[in-house]
Design an enzyme around this catalytic site. Structure first.
Site, PDB file in Angstrom:
ATOM      1  N   ASP A 133      21.042   5.883   9.050  1.00 32.43           N
ATOM      2  CA  ASP A 133      20.425   5.519   7.771  1.00 32.43           C
ATOM      3  C   ASP A 133      19.436   4.370   8.004  1.00 32.43           C
ATOM      4  O   ASP A 133      19.828   3.205   8.040  1.00 32.43           O
ATOM      5  CB  ASP A 133      21.548   5.112   6.795  1.00 32.43           C
ATOM      6  N   GLU A 142       3.669   6.779  14.801  1.00 33.23           N
ATOM      7  CA  GLU A 142       2.613   5.803  15.130  1.00 33.23           C
ATOM      8  C   GLU A 142       2.296   5.802  16.625  1.00 33.23           C
ATOM      9  O   GLU A 142       3.195   5.583  17.453  1.00 33.23           O
ATOM     10  CB  GLU A 142       3.065   4.400  14.679  1.00 33.23           C
TER      11      GLU A 142
HETATM   12  C1  MEV Z   1       1.845  -2.581  14.089  1.00 33.58           C
HETATM   13  O1  MEV Z   1       2.516  -1.403  13.701  1.00 33.58           O
HETATM   14  C2  MEV Z   1       2.843  -3.678  14.465  1.00 33.58           C
HETATM   15  C3  MEV Z   1       2.223  -5.061  14.745  1.00 33.58           C
HETATM   16  O2  MEV Z   1       1.432  -5.459  13.656  1.00 33.58           O
HETATM   17  C4  MEV Z   1       3.372  -6.010  14.940  1.00 33.58           C
HETATM   18  C5  MEV Z   1       2.970  -7.459  15.041  1.00 33.58           C
HETATM   19  O3  MEV Z   1       1.953  -7.859  14.479  1.00 33.58           O
HETATM   20  O4  MEV Z   1       3.750  -8.222  15.682  1.00 33.58           O
HETATM   21  C6  MEV Z   1       1.338  -5.028  15.965  1.00 33.58           C
END
Ligand code: MEV
Length: 425
Positions: A283, A83
Site C-alpha cells: 500500500d 519516471e
Molecule cells: C525528481 O523526481 C526528484 C528530485 O527533484 C529530487 C530532489 O530534488 O532531491 C530530483
C-alpha cells in the site's frame, strides 16, 4: 559456488529479453514467473476480483536496480515506476555505496498503532486510569481477534489513553493500541481488534466511541538504513570527491532547514521507495502517508535523511521512516507481478523487505542530491526523457531511440521537434 553478486555491469545495454533471462537465472524464476514479466501480469479477470467496477488493468514499467549490498547480502531491486532516470540513478548510487561496504540497516518490531476516539468522557483522568487498570483484559481481547498473528509471535503489546484537551469541539480521549503485525501489513488485524475493543472501552471510560482505525504515522514500526560513501568515489572530472561530499552535506542541510526544499528532497526519496512498494504489491499510499507525517512529526516539515562528511572525510548518510509493509495478505500474494518481484528480491520477512526499501530511499536521495549539487539533474534526465518524448510524438518502436538521440544532439527535447523529425524520417 561463486558468491551471488548484484553487480551487473552493462545491464542497461542488454535487450529486454536478455535482461529478463539474466534476472530469471539470478532469482531462479520458473518459466511462468518469467512470463509474468513479459506481459503475463495481472489479468483483467483477477483485477475484477480485487476491486469493484473493474474495467481492466493499468500498466507501469518494471525495472531492476542493481548493485545493492545490504548487510552483506546482494539484492536486485524490482521497481515499478514511470519516471526515467530513477533506475539508472539508484543503481549508480548503490554502486558508490557498495564501495563503502554497502548499507547497514535495522528496524523496530513491526508494531502498528491503532486509534479509538472516545467522546463525552465524564472524567479524563479516571478514564485514562481505567484503561491502564484494564490493560491485561483489553490486550487479551485484542489478541483473540487474530490467533494466527499471535501464533507467529505478534499480537497486542500495549494500550493506553491519550487525552486531547483542545480540539475544535472540545476535549476527547484517544486510546492507542500497539499491535505487532509480524509479516502482515496489519491493517485488517488492527482494525478488527479496534472494533472489537471499542464497546468495552466505552463501558470502562463512561464515554462514547466513534472512529476506530489504524494510524499511518507508524512511528513504532520504523526501518533505518545507513551508508558511507568513500569520498574518492564522488569525484567528477571537475571536482574532488571531498568537494562533492561537502556539497552533498550542504544540500542535505538545506532540506533539513527548509520545508520547501524538504518537500522535493523527500519526493526524490519516495521515487525509489514507492517504486519498490508498488512492485511488491504493498500500500504505497500508506507508506507515503507515514513518511510525510513522520517528516513533520516535530511540528516542522524536514528532511528524512541526514548526510554529513564524517571524521575520515567520507560521506555518511542515514534515513529512518515508518515502514508498514507486508509479505502476506493484500496484493502481495494475489498480483502475479508482485509475487515475482518478491521472488527476485529474495526477502524472507516483512522486516527485511522494509529495510531494503529504506536502503533504496537512501540511495535514491544520494543520487538526486549528488547530481543537483554538481552537474544538475537535467543533463542525465533529458537523455532518458527524450525516449518518452519521442514515443509521445508518435515514433514507432524502431524509430524511438533514433529520434531521441537526435533530440538530445540538438539539445531540443520537445514533442513539436520530435514530430518534425518523425515526419522527415
Ligand atoms: C525528481 O523526481 C526528484 C528530485 O527533484 C529530487 C530532489 O530534488 O532531491 C530530483
Amino acid at each position: 559456488m561463486a558468491e551471488k553478486t548484484s553487480r551487473f555491469p552493462g545491464f542497461y545495454k542488454l535487450t529486454l529479453a536478455e535482461r529478463v533471462s539474466k534476472i530469471a537465472d539470478w532469482a531462479d524464476l520458473s518459466v511462468e514467473e518469467a512470463a509474468v514479466l513479459n506481459g503475463g501480469g495481472l489479468q483483467p479477470q483477477q483485477a475484477d476480483m480485487m476491486i469493484e467496477n473493474a474495467l481492466g488493468t493499468f500498466e507501469l514499467p518494471l525495472g531492476a536496480a542493481c548493485n545493492f549490498l545490504i548487510n552483506g547480502k546482494d539484492y536486485i531491486i524490482p521497481m515499478a515506476v514511470e519516471e526515467p532516470s530513477v533506475l539508472a540513478a539508484v543503481s549508480n548510487a548503490a554502486r558508490k555505496i557498495r564501495a563503502g561496504g554497502g548499507f547497514q540497516t535495522e528496524s523496530t518490531d513491526p508494531v502498528m498503532i491503532g486509534q479509538i476516539q472516545v467522546l463525552d468522557v465524564p472524567d479524563m483522568e479516571t478514564a485514562v486510569a481505567a484503561i491502564t487498570s484494564h490493560k491485561a483484559e483489553l490486550l487479551q481481547t485484542a489478541n483473540e481477534c487474530d490467533p494466527v498473528i499471535v501464533k507467529f509471535g505478534g499480537g497486542a503489546r500495549d494500550i493506553y489513553g491519550r487525552p486531547l484537551p483542545h480540539t475544535p469541539i472540545g476535549p476527547m480521549l484517544i486510546v492507542h493500541l500497539h499491535f505487532d503485525c509480524r509479516d502482515a501489513m496489519g491493517a485488517n488485524a488492527i482494525n478488527t481488534a479496534l472494533e472489537r475493543l471499542a464497546p468495552r472501552i466505552a463501558e470502562i471510560t463512561g464515554g462514547r466511541t466513534s472512529l476506530r482505525i489504524l494510524s499511518n504515522l507508524a512511528d513504532q514500526r520504523t526501518a533505518a538504513a545507513r551508508a558511507v560513501v568513500p569520498a574518492d568515489k564522488l569525484a567528477t572530472g571537475d571536482l574532488s570527491g571531498t568537494e562533492v561530499a561537502r556539497r552533498i552535506e550542504e544540500a542535505n542541510a538545506f532540506a533539513v532547514a527548509d520545508p520547501y526544499r524538504a518537500a522535493t528532497h523527500n519526493k526524490g526519496i519516495m521515487n525509489g521507495i514507492d517504486a519498490v512498494v508498488i512492485a511488491t504489491g504493498n500500500d504505497w499510499r500508506g507508506i507515503e502517508a507515514g513518511a510525510r507525517s513522520y517528516a513533520g512529526r516535530n511540528g516542522r516539515y524536514t528532511a528524512l535523511t541526514d548526510w554529513h562528511v564524517n571524521e575520515n572525510g567520507d560521506l555518511s548518510g542515514e534515513i529512518t521512516l515508518p515502514m508498514a509493509v507486508g509479505m502476506v495478505g493484500g496484493a502481495t500474494k494475489v498480483h502475479p507481478t508482485a509475487k515475482t518481484a518478491l521472488k527476485i528480491l529474495g526477502v524472507k520477512t516483512a522486516t527485511e523487505l522494509g529495510e531494503v526499501i529504506a536502503a533504496v530511499g537512501l540511495a535514491q536521495n544520494l543520487a538526486a542530491i549528488n547530481a543537483l549539487a554538481t552537474v544538475g539533474i537535467q543533463r542525465g534526465h533529458m537523455r532518458l526523457h527524450a525516449r518518452q518524448v519521442a514515443m509521445a510524438a508518435g515514433a514507432s518502436n524502431n524509430q524511438v531511440q533514433r529520434i531521441a538521440d537526435l533530440l538530445v544532439q540538438e539539445k531540443n527535447v520537445n514533442i513539436a521537434r520530435a514530430k518534425e523529425l518523425i515526419a522527415i524520417s
